[in-house]
Design a protein around this motif. Structure first.
Motif, mmCIF file in Angstrom:
data_model
loop_
_atom_site.group_PDB
_atom_site.id
_atom_site.type_symbol
_atom_site.label_atom_id
_atom_site.label_comp_id
_atom_site.label_asym_id
_atom_site.label_seq_id
_atom_site.Cartn_x
_atom_site.Cartn_y
_atom_site.Cartn_z
ATOM 1 N N ALA A 1 -6.441 -3.599 2.216
ATOM 2 C CA ALA A 1 -7.438 -2.532 2.110
ATOM 3 C C ALA A 1 -6.790 -1.319 1.461
ATOM 4 O O ALA A 1 -6.368 -0.373 2.115
ATOM 5 N N MET A 2 -6.746 -1.330 0.166
ATOM 6 C CA MET A 2 -5.956 -0.388 -0.622
ATOM 7 C C MET A 2 -6.435 1.054 -0.422
ATOM 8 O O MET A 2 -7.564 1.402 -0.776
ATOM 9 N N GLY A 3 -5.580 1.879 0.154
ATOM 10 C CA GLY A 3 -5.886 3.286 0.331
ATOM 11 C C GLY A 3 -6.809 3.622 1.480
ATOM 12 O O GLY A 3 -7.170 4.785 1.674
ATOM 13 N N CYS A 4 -7.186 2.623 2.274
ATOM 14 C CA CYS A 4 -8.206 2.837 3.301
ATOM 15 C C CYS A 4 -7.634 3.187 4.669
ATOM 16 O O CYS A 4 -8.371 3.225 5.656
ATOM 17 N N GLY A 5 -6.329 3.434 4.729
ATOM 18 C CA GLY A 5 -5.705 3.871 5.968
ATOM 19 C C GLY A 5 -5.311 5.325 5.866
ATOM 20 O O GLY A 5 -6.147 6.231 5.886
ATOM 21 N N LEU B 1 0.861 -1.186 0.000
ATOM 22 C CA LEU B 1 0.000 0.000 0.000
ATOM 23 C C LEU B 1 0.897 1.237 0.000
ATOM 24 O O LEU B 1 1.228 1.798 1.036
ATOM 25 N N ALA B 2 1.225 1.684 -1.182
ATOM 26 C CA ALA B 2 2.421 2.487 -1.399
ATOM 27 C C ALA B 2 2.183 3.985 -1.365
ATOM 28 O O ALA B 2 1.075 4.475 -1.563
ATOM 29 N N SER B 3 3.273 4.693 -1.173
ATOM 30 C CA SER B 3 3.371 6.118 -1.476
ATOM 31 C C SER B 3 3.889 6.271 -2.892
ATOM 32 O O SER B 3 4.781 5.542 -3.308
ATOM 33 N N ASP B 4 3.323 7.232 -3.625
ATOM 34 C CA ASP B 4 3.851 7.556 -4.944
ATOM 35 C C ASP B 4 4.653 8.855 -4.897
ATOM 36 O O ASP B 4 5.129 9.326 -5.920
ATOM 37 N N GLU B 5 4.808 9.426 -3.709
ATOM 38 C CA GLU B 5 5.542 10.681 -3.553
ATOM 39 C C GLU B 5 7.028 10.448 -3.292
ATOM 40 O O GLU B 5 7.891 11.122 -3.841
ATOM 41 N N VAL B 6 7.311 9.487 -2.396
ATOM 42 C CA VAL B 6 8.690 9.250 -1.986
ATOM 43 C C VAL B 6 8.812 7.775 -1.612
ATOM 44 O O VAL B 6 7.843 7.165 -1.144
#
Length: 276
Positions: free
Chosen positions: A216-220, A87-92
């Motif tokens: 839970a993709m993006g749900c945190g 469940l990744a960050s795309d910023e850093v």
């Protein structure tokens, strides 16, 4: 319970320092990765392994613990065939793990494995929504060599270590929601999110990963609406394109306390026992 900050800092530095040695000493491991910059083409049905139908499981677990359970339980047929969703960050890379030392799912994966070294700095950032946002990283062979944060990231014995692939795709970050908070307010955000989910499944299937550990993709931290996300992940997984590509699909939705509430309860309600 996760260890305190000072202990997490020590764990992070130890994991990072030992990563090259662990990867070199583990058969099948690699610090290679590939950045996928756009949606992959639909799967070719003639390449489908044609696995029989199975039922989705939803468990309250760390993602790597779920992967280790599959490999132990299914043995040789699972070796090198398990993909874990990050469940990744795309910023850093890794959400700034080495600075924040937090306990998000992505950072939890980094404490316990060689993952961080495969998230190359040059990959970041990429767009979160809109053109270019359906993108991510495929790390084909990372080594899980430590237990989870609840167990102080203790070293696993050599025969307990596993090699898995990791799929790094970022959900929409703080998307605008409907007034009731139950859905994405913008249709274009929903289309982008569906594209990201479809990319996850295609990345796994095209790389012969027969088991998927999803979440839970993006749900945190990204505050996406869990009920809608669970239904999107289910409906796309049930599309004819993905029929027969996976032996098993498990959603590892960590919840503490382990009382079945929150995202875990919602995902279990919507996905548990759904036949693929």
């Amino acid at each position: 319970m996760a260890p305190p900050l000072s202990r997490r800092q020590a764990i992070a530095q130890d994991t990072l320092a030992r990563t090259p040695e662990i990867a070199a000493a583990t058969p099948g491991a690699s610090l290679d990765s590939t950045f996928i910059s756009s949606q992959l083409p639909p799967l070719n049905a003639s390449d489908c392994p044609g696995f029989p139908s199975s039922k989705i499981s939803v468990i309250n677990s760390d993602s790597y613990a779920a992967a280790r359970g599959i490999i132990i339980g299914d043995g040789e047929q699972a070796n090198g065939k398990v993909a874990v969703l990050n469940l990744a960050s795309d910023e850093v890379r890794a959400g700034g793990w080495l600075v924040s030392l937090s306990t998000t799912q992505e950072e939890a994966l980094c404490y316990s494995s060689t993952l961080y070294a495969t998230l190359k700095e040059e990959y970041y950032p990429w767009p979160n929504l809109g053109p270019g946002s359906v993108a991510g990283v495929f790390s084909p062979a990372i080594v899980v060599f430590k237990d989870d944060l609840d167990h102080d990231c203790a070293d696993l014995l050599e025969d307990q270590r596993v090699v898995v692939s990791v799929i790094t795709v970022a959900a929409p970050r703080y998307p605008k929601l409907t007034r009731d908070g139950e859905s994405l307010a913008k249709e274009e955000d929903k289309r982008d999110f569906e594209g990201k989910i479809r990319l996850v499944y295609r990345m796994a299937a095209r790389n012969s990963q027969h088991y998927m550990i999803l979440a839970a993709m993006g749900c945190g931290a990204y505050a996406c609406p869990p009920r809608q996300v669970a239904n999107m992940m289910k409906s796309i997984l049930l599309e004819p394109e993905f029929k027969g590509w996976f032996r098993r699909v498990i959603f590892a939705v960590y919840s503490s306390p382990r009382n079945g509430s929150g995202n875990y309860g919602i995902f279990r309600e919507i996905l548990e026992g759904v036949e693929l």
